[in-house]
Design a protein around this motif. Structure first.
Motif, PDB file in Angstrom:
ATOM      1  N   ARG A  87       0.810  -1.230   0.000  1.00 35.60           N
ATOM      2  CA  ARG A  87       0.000   0.000   0.000  1.00 35.60           C
ATOM      3  C   ARG A  87       0.835   1.268   0.000  1.00 35.60           C
ATOM      4  O   ARG A  87       0.360   2.342  -0.325  1.00 35.60           O
ATOM      5  CB  ARG A  87      -0.956  -0.002   1.193  1.00 35.60           C
ATOM      6  N   ARG A  88       2.125   1.169   0.372  1.00 30.84           N
ATOM      7  CA  ARG A  88       3.002   2.348   0.352  1.00 30.84           C
ATOM      8  C   ARG A  88       3.409   2.706  -1.072  1.00 30.84           C
ATOM      9  O   ARG A  88       3.819   3.822  -1.343  1.00 30.84           O
ATOM     10  CB  ARG A  88       4.267   2.093   1.185  1.00 30.84           C
ATOM     11  N   ARG A  89       3.298   1.750  -1.966  1.00 32.92           N
ATOM     12  CA  ARG A  89       3.708   1.937  -3.361  1.00 32.92           C
ATOM     13  C   ARG A  89       2.504   2.421  -4.175  1.00 32.92           C
ATOM     14  O   ARG A  89       1.463   1.784  -4.189  1.00 32.92           O
ATOM     15  CB  ARG A  89       4.243   0.608  -3.892  1.00 32.92           C
ATOM     16  N   ILE A  90       2.688   3.535  -4.863  1.00 26.02           N
ATOM     17  CA  ILE A  90       1.603   4.133  -5.648  1.00 26.02           C
ATOM     18  C   ILE A  90       1.990   4.122  -7.124  1.00 26.02           C
ATOM     19  O   ILE A  90       3.037   4.634  -7.503  1.00 26.02           O
ATOM     20  CB  ILE A  90       1.316   5.584  -5.204  1.00 26.02           C
ATOM     21  N   HIS A  91       1.124   3.540  -7.943  1.00 28.84           N
ATOM     22  CA  HIS A  91       1.343   3.506  -9.390  1.00 28.84           C
ATOM     23  C   HIS A  91       0.636   4.698 -10.024  1.00 28.84           C
ATOM     24  O   HIS A  91      -0.392   5.159  -9.538  1.00 28.84           O
ATOM     25  CB  HIS A  91       0.803   2.195  -9.977  1.00 28.84           C
ATOM     26  N   LEU A  92       1.200   5.181 -11.096  1.00 26.75           N
ATOM     27  CA  LEU A  92       0.617   6.293 -11.846  1.00 26.75           C
ATOM     28  C   LEU A  92       0.077   5.750 -13.159  1.00 26.75           C
ATOM     29  O   LEU A  92       0.753   4.981 -13.836  1.00 26.75           O
ATOM     30  CB  LEU A  92       1.676   7.359 -12.102  1.00 26.75           C
ATOM     31  N   LYS A  93      -1.129   6.155 -13.486  1.00 27.10           N
ATOM     32  CA  LYS A  93      -1.765   5.648 -14.698  1.00 27.10           C
ATOM     33  C   LYS A  93      -2.328   6.815 -15.500  1.00 27.10           C
ATOM     34  O   LYS A  93      -3.034   7.668 -14.961  1.00 27.10           O
ATOM     35  CB  LYS A  93      -2.887   4.680 -14.321  1.00 27.10           C
ATOM     36  N   LEU A  94      -1.997   6.818 -16.788  1.00 23.79           N
ATOM     37  CA  LEU A  94      -2.564   7.845 -17.662  1.00 23.79           C
ATOM     38  C   LEU A  94      -4.051   7.577 -17.842  1.00 23.79           C
ATOM     39  O   LEU A  94      -4.472   6.437 -18.029  1.00 23.79           O
ATOM     40  CB  LEU A  94      -1.869   7.823 -19.026  1.00 23.79           C
ATOM     41  N   LYS A  95      -4.839   8.626 -17.796  1.00 16.64           N
ATOM     42  CA  LYS A  95      -6.278   8.497 -18.000  1.00 16.64           C
ATOM     43  C   LYS A  95      -6.572   8.616 -19.499  1.00 16.64           C
ATOM     44  O   LYS A  95      -5.753   9.136 -20.260  1.00 16.64           O
ATOM     45  CB  LYS A  95      -7.000   9.589 -17.208  1.00 16.64           C
ATOM     46  N   PRO A  96      -7.727   8.165 -19.919  1.00 12.11           N
ATOM     47  CA  PRO A  96      -8.088   8.283 -21.344  1.00 12.11           C
ATOM     48  C   PRO A  96      -8.011   9.724 -21.858  1.00 12.11           C
ATOM     49  O   PRO A  96      -7.714   9.950 -23.027  1.00 12.11           O
ATOM     50  CB  PRO A  96      -9.527   7.758 -21.392  1.00 12.11           C
ATOM     51  N   GLU A  97      -8.229  10.692 -20.980  1.00 13.10           N
ATOM     52  CA  GLU A  97      -8.162  12.104 -21.376  1.00 13.10           C
ATOM     53  C   GLU A  97      -6.763  12.510 -21.841  1.00 13.10           C
ATOM     54  O   GLU A  97      -6.598  13.540 -22.495  1.00 13.10           O
ATOM     55  CB  GLU A  97      -8.586  13.003 -20.206  1.00 13.10           C
ATOM     56  N   ALA A  98      -5.739  11.701 -21.518  1.00 14.68           N
ATOM     57  CA  ALA A  98      -4.362  12.005 -21.926  1.00 14.68           C
ATOM     58  C   ALA A  98      -4.067  11.553 -23.354  1.00 14.68           C
ATOM     59  O   ALA A  98      -3.012  11.886 -23.898  1.00 14.68           O
ATOM     60  CB  ALA A  98      -3.370  11.345 -20.960  1.00 14.68           C
ATOM     61  N   LYS A  99      -4.992  10.833 -23.974  1.00 10.88           N
ATOM     62  CA  LYS A  99      -4.747  10.282 -25.314  1.00 10.88           C
ATOM     63  C   LYS A  99      -4.350  11.337 -26.350  1.00 10.88           C
ATOM     64  O   LYS A  99      -3.396  11.133 -27.096  1.00 10.88           O
ATOM     65  CB  LYS A  99      -5.935   9.464 -25.791  1.00 10.88           C
TER      66      LYS A  99
END
Length: 148
Positions: A87-99
Motif C-alpha cells: 500500500r506504500r507503493r503508488i502507481h501512476l496511470k494515464l487516464k483516457p483524457e491524456a490520449k
C-alpha cells in the motif's frame, strides 16, 4: 575518434532539439515540459509507473516530478493507483483524457527521429544500434563494478 567535448555537445544538442519540438505539445495542451516528460515516460515505459521510477530513470528531481504529478492529476490526465501488495507503493496511470497528448508526443517523437536520422541507410542504422548497445552495456557493467 570523436572528442569528448564534441560528443557531449552533440548529445546536448539532440536533447535541446527534442525539447524544442516537444514545446508545441506543451503549448497546445497547457503543460510544462516536466509534465510532458512524465506523460511521455509513462506512455513508453510499461511497468515503470511510479514517481520513483520517473525520478530514477529520467534523472528528474523528486520535487519536480511530485509537482508535475499533482498538476497532471488536477488536469484529469493522470490518476494514482495503490499497489495491491504494498500500500506504500503508488502507481501512476494515464487516464483516457491524456490520449490526445500521447498521440501528439508520438508525432513529435516520429518527427524528431525522422529529422536526426535523415539520410542514414538501413545498414548504418543497424550498426548504430549495435554500437550504442555495446556502449550502454559497457557503461552498465562499469557502473555495477563501481557500485552504481
Amino acid at each position: 575518434m570523436v572528442k569528448s567535448t564534441e560528443m557531449w555537445m552533440g548529445l546536448r544538442s539532440l536533447i535541446r532539439l527534442y525539447d524544442k519540438m516537444l514545446k508545441k505539445v506543451c503549448t497546445e495542451h497547457d503543460l510544462t515540459t516536466i509534465e510532458a516528460d512524465v506523460i511521455s515516460f509513462l506512455q513508453n515505459n510499461p511497468g515503470k509507473d511510479t514517481a520513483a521510477d520517473i525520478v530514477e530513470l529520467r534523472g528528474l528531481s523528486k520535487g519536480a516530478v511530485s509537482k508535475a504529478v499533482e498538476s497532471l492529476i488536477r488536469k484529469s490526465l493522470l490518476e494514482r493507483m495503490p499497489d495491491t501488495e504494498d500500500r506504500r507503493r503508488i502507481h501512476l496511470k494515464l487516464k483516457p483524457e491524456a490520449k490526445p497528448v500521447t498521440e501528439m508526443i508520438d508525432d513529435v517523437r516520429r518527427e524528431f527521429l525522422n529529422t536526426v536520422l535523415e539520410g542514414f541507410t538501413k545498414e548504418e542504422l543497424e550498426e548504430h544500434t549495435r554500437f550504442f548497445q555495446r556502449m550502454f552495456d559497457n557503461t552498465l557493467r562499469e557502473l555495477e563494478r563501481r557500485g552504481r
